[in-house]
Write an enzyme that holds these catalytic residues in place. Structure first.
Site, short mmCIF file in Angstrom:
data_model
loop_
_atom_site.label_atom_id
_atom_site.label_comp_id
_atom_site.label_asym_id
_atom_site.label_seq_id
_atom_site.Cartn_x
_atom_site.Cartn_y
_atom_site.Cartn_z
N TYR A 143 0.83 -1.21 0.00
CA TYR A 143 0.00 0.00 0.00
C TYR A 143 0.87 1.26 0.00
O TYR A 143 0.73 2.10 -0.89
CB TYR A 143 -0.92 -0.02 1.22
CG TYR A 143 -1.89 1.12 1.29
CD1 TYR A 143 -2.99 1.19 0.43
CD2 TYR A 143 -1.74 2.14 2.23
CE1 TYR A 143 -3.89 2.23 0.50
CE2 TYR A 143 -2.64 3.18 2.31
CZ TYR A 143 -3.72 3.22 1.45
OH TYR A 143 -4.62 4.26 1.53
N GLU A 145 4.25 1.79 -0.37
CA GLU A 145 5.18 1.92 -1.50
C GLU A 145 4.39 2.03 -2.81
O GLU A 145 4.79 2.72 -3.74
CB GLU A 145 6.17 0.76 -1.55
CG GLU A 145 7.14 0.71 -0.38
CD GLU A 145 8.24 1.77 -0.43
OE1 GLU A 145 8.06 2.83 -1.07
OE2 GLU A 145 9.29 1.55 0.21
N GLY A 146 3.25 1.30 -2.87
CA GLY A 146 2.38 1.41 -4.06
C GLY A 146 1.93 2.84 -4.29
O GLY A 146 1.98 3.36 -5.42
N ASN A 172 -6.08 9.74 7.96
CA ASN A 172 -7.21 8.89 8.40
C ASN A 172 -8.54 9.63 8.33
O ASN A 172 -8.72 10.66 8.98
CB ASN A 172 -7.00 8.41 9.84
CG ASN A 172 -5.80 7.50 9.96
OD1 ASN A 172 -4.67 7.93 9.70
ND2 ASN A 172 -6.02 6.27 10.34
N SER A 187 -14.26 2.40 12.83
CA SER A 187 -15.38 1.48 12.60
C SER A 187 -15.33 0.31 13.58
O SER A 187 -16.36 -0.10 14.14
CB SER A 187 -15.40 1.01 11.15
OG SER A 187 -14.13 0.60 10.74
N THR A 208 -0.60 7.43 17.97
CA THR A 208 -1.58 8.50 17.69
C THR A 208 -2.03 8.49 16.23
O THR A 208 -1.31 8.03 15.34
CB THR A 208 -0.99 9.90 18.00
OG1 THR A 208 0.07 10.17 17.06
CG2 THR A 208 -0.47 9.98 19.42
N ASP A 269 3.30 -0.74 12.45
CA ASP A 269 2.20 0.20 12.75
C ASP A 269 2.82 1.56 13.13
O ASP A 269 3.57 1.64 14.10
CB ASP A 269 1.41 -0.37 13.93
CG ASP A 269 0.03 0.23 14.06
OD1 ASP A 269 -0.93 -0.39 13.58
OD2 ASP A 269 -0.08 1.33 14.64
N PRO A 270 2.53 2.63 12.37
CA PRO A 270 3.16 3.92 12.69
C PRO A 270 2.82 4.40 14.12
O PRO A 270 1.68 4.27 14.57
CB PRO A 270 2.57 4.87 11.64
CG PRO A 270 2.19 3.99 10.50
CD PRO A 270 1.73 2.71 11.14
P1 NAD Z 1 -12.70 2.04 0.11
O1 NAD Z 1 -12.06 0.70 0.22
O2 NAD Z 1 -14.03 2.25 0.74
O3 NAD Z 1 -12.82 2.48 -1.41
C1 NAD Z 1 -11.97 2.02 -2.43
C2 NAD Z 1 -12.83 1.72 -3.64
O4 NAD Z 1 -11.99 1.29 -4.71
C3 NAD Z 1 -13.83 0.58 -3.39
O5 NAD Z 1 -15.09 0.95 -3.89
C4 NAD Z 1 -13.23 -0.59 -4.14
O6 NAD Z 1 -14.20 -1.53 -4.55
C5 NAD Z 1 -12.55 0.12 -5.30
N1 NAD Z 1 -11.43 -0.64 -5.87
C6 NAD Z 1 -10.42 -1.26 -5.23
N2 NAD Z 1 -9.59 -1.84 -6.10
C7 NAD Z 1 -10.08 -1.58 -7.33
C8 NAD Z 1 -9.69 -1.92 -8.66
N3 NAD Z 1 -8.59 -2.67 -8.87
N4 NAD Z 1 -10.43 -1.50 -9.69
C9 NAD Z 1 -11.55 -0.75 -9.49
N5 NAD Z 1 -11.99 -0.40 -8.26
C10 NAD Z 1 -11.26 -0.81 -7.20
O7 NAD Z 1 -11.63 3.07 0.67
P2 NAD Z 1 -11.75 4.64 0.92
O8 NAD Z 1 -11.51 4.86 2.36
O9 NAD Z 1 -12.96 5.19 0.29
O10 NAD Z 1 -10.45 5.15 0.14
C11 NAD Z 1 -10.53 5.76 -1.14
C12 NAD Z 1 -9.14 6.23 -1.55
O11 NAD Z 1 -8.63 7.14 -0.59
C13 NAD Z 1 -8.11 5.09 -1.66
O12 NAD Z 1 -7.30 5.33 -2.79
C14 NAD Z 1 -7.30 5.22 -0.41
O13 NAD Z 1 -6.00 4.76 -0.59
C15 NAD Z 1 -7.35 6.72 -0.15
N6 NAD Z 1 -7.16 7.03 1.28
C16 NAD Z 1 -8.15 6.75 2.19
C17 NAD Z 1 -7.91 7.03 3.53
C18 NAD Z 1 -8.96 6.78 4.59
O14 NAD Z 1 -8.69 7.03 5.77
N7 NAD Z 1 -10.14 6.31 4.27
C19 NAD Z 1 -6.68 7.58 3.95
C20 NAD Z 1 -5.71 7.80 2.98
C21 NAD Z 1 -5.95 7.55 1.65
N1 UDP Z 2 -6.20 -0.14 15.84
C1 UDP Z 2 -6.60 -0.60 17.07
N2 UDP Z 2 -7.69 -1.42 17.16
C2 UDP Z 2 -8.41 -1.78 16.07
C3 UDP Z 2 -8.01 -1.30 14.78
C4 UDP Z 2 -6.89 -0.49 14.71
O1 UDP Z 2 -5.98 -0.29 18.12
O2 UDP Z 2 -9.38 -2.52 16.23
C5 UDP Z 2 -5.04 0.76 15.76
C6 UDP Z 2 -3.99 0.40 14.72
O3 UDP Z 2 -3.04 -0.50 15.26
C7 UDP Z 2 -3.40 1.76 14.40
C8 UDP Z 2 -4.58 2.72 14.57
O4 UDP Z 2 -5.53 2.03 15.36
O5 UDP Z 2 -2.41 2.09 15.34
C9 UDP Z 2 -5.22 3.12 13.25
O6 UDP Z 2 -5.50 1.95 12.51
P1 UDP Z 2 -6.29 1.97 11.15
O7 UDP Z 2 -6.22 0.60 10.58
O8 UDP Z 2 -7.61 2.58 11.35
O9 UDP Z 2 -5.47 2.99 10.23
P2 UDP Z 2 -3.91 3.15 9.85
O10 UDP Z 2 -3.07 2.29 10.72
O11 UDP Z 2 -3.85 2.75 8.43
O12 UDP Z 2 -3.67 4.58 10.11
#
Ligand code: NAD
Ligand code: UDP
Length: 310
Positions: A143, A145-146, A172, A187, A208, A269-270
Site C-alpha cells: 500500500y 510503496e504502491g 485517516n 469502525s 496517535t 504500525d506507525p
Molecule cells: P474504500 O475501500 O471504501 O474504497 C476504495 C474503492 O476502490 C472501493 O469501492 C473498491 O471496490 C474500489 N477498488 C479497489 N480496487 C479496485 C480496482 N482494482 N479497480 C476498481 N476499483 C477498485 O476506501 P476509501 O476509504 O474510500 O479510500 C478511497 C481512496 O482514498 C483510496 O485510494 C485510499 O488509498 C485513499 N485514502 C483513504 C484514507 C482513509 O482514511 N479512508 C486515507 C488515505 C488515503
Molecule cells: N487499531 C486498534 N484497534 C483496532 C483497529 C486499529 O488499536 O481494532 C489501531 C492500529 O493498530 C493503528 C490505529 O488504530 O495504530 C489506526 O489503525 P487503522 O487501521 O484505522 O489505520 P492506519 O493504521 O492505516 O492509520
C-alpha cells in the site's frame, strides 16, 4: 463537467459522488466492488447524469471525461493485505492506465494518495516536504510503496506529458458508510461498542492518529481539483489523539460498560501521525470544520441504523 470517479462505490468515493451530483455534474462511477458497495450510490441509479461502470483499473479503459478523481484502491490494512500483489497492481498499473487516459483525453487527474507515504514518521507533524520513513519490504509496503510509485507516476506524467495533475495526501478519514468489517480503528471501536463486545486496542494504545470527518475531506479534494496547486497537499484533521483516547471517547458516547481488550500491535504500525495542513490552508483556503465528537456521533448513528441495534 463530465467527471470520472474511480473507486466511486467506496467510502470516500461515494461521498464525493454525492457532492459532484448535487453540483449538477455528470458523474461516471467506476468500481470493481472489492470493498465498494452499489448501495452507497444507489440513490443516483436512475439519475440521467449518473453512470456506473463495473471495471477493474488494472485493465485499460477508454472514456471521455473532463476530470478524473482516482480513488480506486482498498484503504484498510485488512483489505489491502488480503491480496498484496493485487494491491500493488491496483496502485501501479491502475494509476498508470488512468494517467494514460488523462493524457489521451486531456483530463485533469487527481490522485488519492495517503499519509502512509510518510511511513512511521520521524518528523512530527508531517509536512509535505518530509520524505518519509517507509519499510519497502513490510506488510504495509504493497500500500504505502504502491502509493509512493503512484505519486511518482503522476509527477512523471506531468513532467513528460504535461498531464494536469493534483495529488492529495489523505490522512485517516472516517464517517458514515464505512464497512462494518473494515478493520479500521473508528469502525471497529464503534461496532464493538454497539455490540457490547470488547474494544480491541492494539499495543498500548499510545500510538496517535488524526481523524478527519469525510465531508471535510471531500471538500478538500474538490478544492484541490479545481485550484491551481498541484500538490502533494496534506488533507487531514490536525487534532491528534492516542488510540486509547479514541477508545475511551467512543466508550463514553456509546457504551461505558463495553470493556477494552489489549491485542498485539501489528507489524510496522506507525507510532504517530498528524498532518501539517499549512499548505492546504494557504493554497486551498481549506481546514476541517467537524469536531471529532460531532463526526463520531454521525458515524455512530449510521452504524446504529445499519446494524439495527439500540
Ligand atoms: P474504500 O475501500 O471504501 O474504497 C476504495 C474503492 O476502490 C472501493 O469501492 C473498491 O471496490 C474500489 N477498488 C479497489 N480496487 C479496485 C480496482 N482494482 N479497480 C476498481 N476499483 C477498485 O476506501 P476509501 O476509504 O474510500 O479510500 C478511497 C481512496 O482514498 C483510496 O485510494 C485510499 O488509498 C485513499 N485514502 C483513504 C484514507 C482513509 O482514511 N479512508 C486515507 C488515505 C488515503
Ligand atoms: N487499531 C486498534 N484497534 C483496532 C483497529 C486499529 O488499536 O481494532 C489501531 C492500529 O493498530 C493503528 C490505529 O488504530 O495504530 C489506526 O489503525 P487503522 O487501521 O484505522 O489505520 P492506519 O493504521 O492505516 O492509520
Amino acid at each position: 463537467m463530465r467527471i470520472l470517479v474511480t473507486g466511486g462505490a467506496g467510502f470516500i468515493g461515494s461521498h464525493l459522488i454525492d457532492r459532484l451530483m448535487e453540483a449538477n455534474h455528470e458523474v461516471l462511477c467506476l468500481d470493481n466492488f472489492f470493498t465498494g458497495r452499489k448501495h452507497n450510490v444507489l440513490k443516483w441509479f436512475n439519475h440521467p447524469h449518473f453512470e456506473i461502470i463495473r471495471h477493474d483499473v488494472t485493465e485499460p479503459i477508454r472514456l471521455e471525461v473532463d476530470q478524473i478523481y482516482h480513488l480506486a484502491c482498498p484503504a484498510s490494512p485488512v483489505h489491502y493485505q488480503y491480496n498484496p500483489v493485487k494491491t500493488i497492481k491496483t496502485n501501479v498499473l491502475g494509476t498508470l492506465y488512468m494517467l494514460g487516459l488523462a493524457k489521451r483525453i486531456k483530463a485533469r487527474f487527481l490522485l488519492a494518495s495517503t499519509s502512509e507515504v510518510y511511513g512511521d514518521p520521524e518528523v512530527h507533524p508531517q509536512t509535505e516536504a518530509y520524505r518519509g520513513n517507509v519499510n519497502p519490504i513490510g506488510i504495509r509496503s504493497c500500500y504505502d510503496e504502491g502509493k509512493r510509485v503512484a505519486e511518482t507516476l503522476a509527477f512523471d506524467y506531468h513532467r513528460q506529458n504535461h498531464v494536469d495533475i493534483r495529488v492529495a495526501r489523505i490522512f485517516n478519514t472516517y464517517g458514515p458508510r464505512m464497512l462494518e468489517q473494515d478493520g479500521r480503528v473508528v469502525s471497529n471501536f464503534i461496532v464493538q461498542a454497539l455490540k457490547g463486545i470488547p474494544l480491541t486496542v492494539y499495543g498500548s494504545g499510545q500510538q496517535t492518529r488524526s481523524f478527519c470527518y469525510v465531508s471535510d475531506l471531500v471538500d478538500g479534494l474538490i478544492r484541490l481539483m479545481n485550484g491551481n496547486c498541484l500538490g502533494p497537499v496534506n488533507l487531514g484533521n490536525p487534532d491528534e489523539y492516542t488510540v486509547l483516547q479514541l477508545a475511551q471517547t467512543i466508550q463514553t458516547m456509546v457504551n461505558p460498560d463495553a470493556p477494552i481488550a489489549y491485542k498485539p500491535l501489528p507489524a510496522d504500525d506507525p507510532q504517530q501521525r498528524q498532518p501539517d495542513i499549512t499548505l492546504a490552508h494557504t493554497e486551498l483556503d481549506w481546514q476541517p470544520t467537524i469536531l471529532l465528537e460531532e463526526g463520531l456521533q454521525r458515524t455512530i448513528d449510521d452504524f446504529r441504523s445499519r446494524l439495527s441495534v439500540l
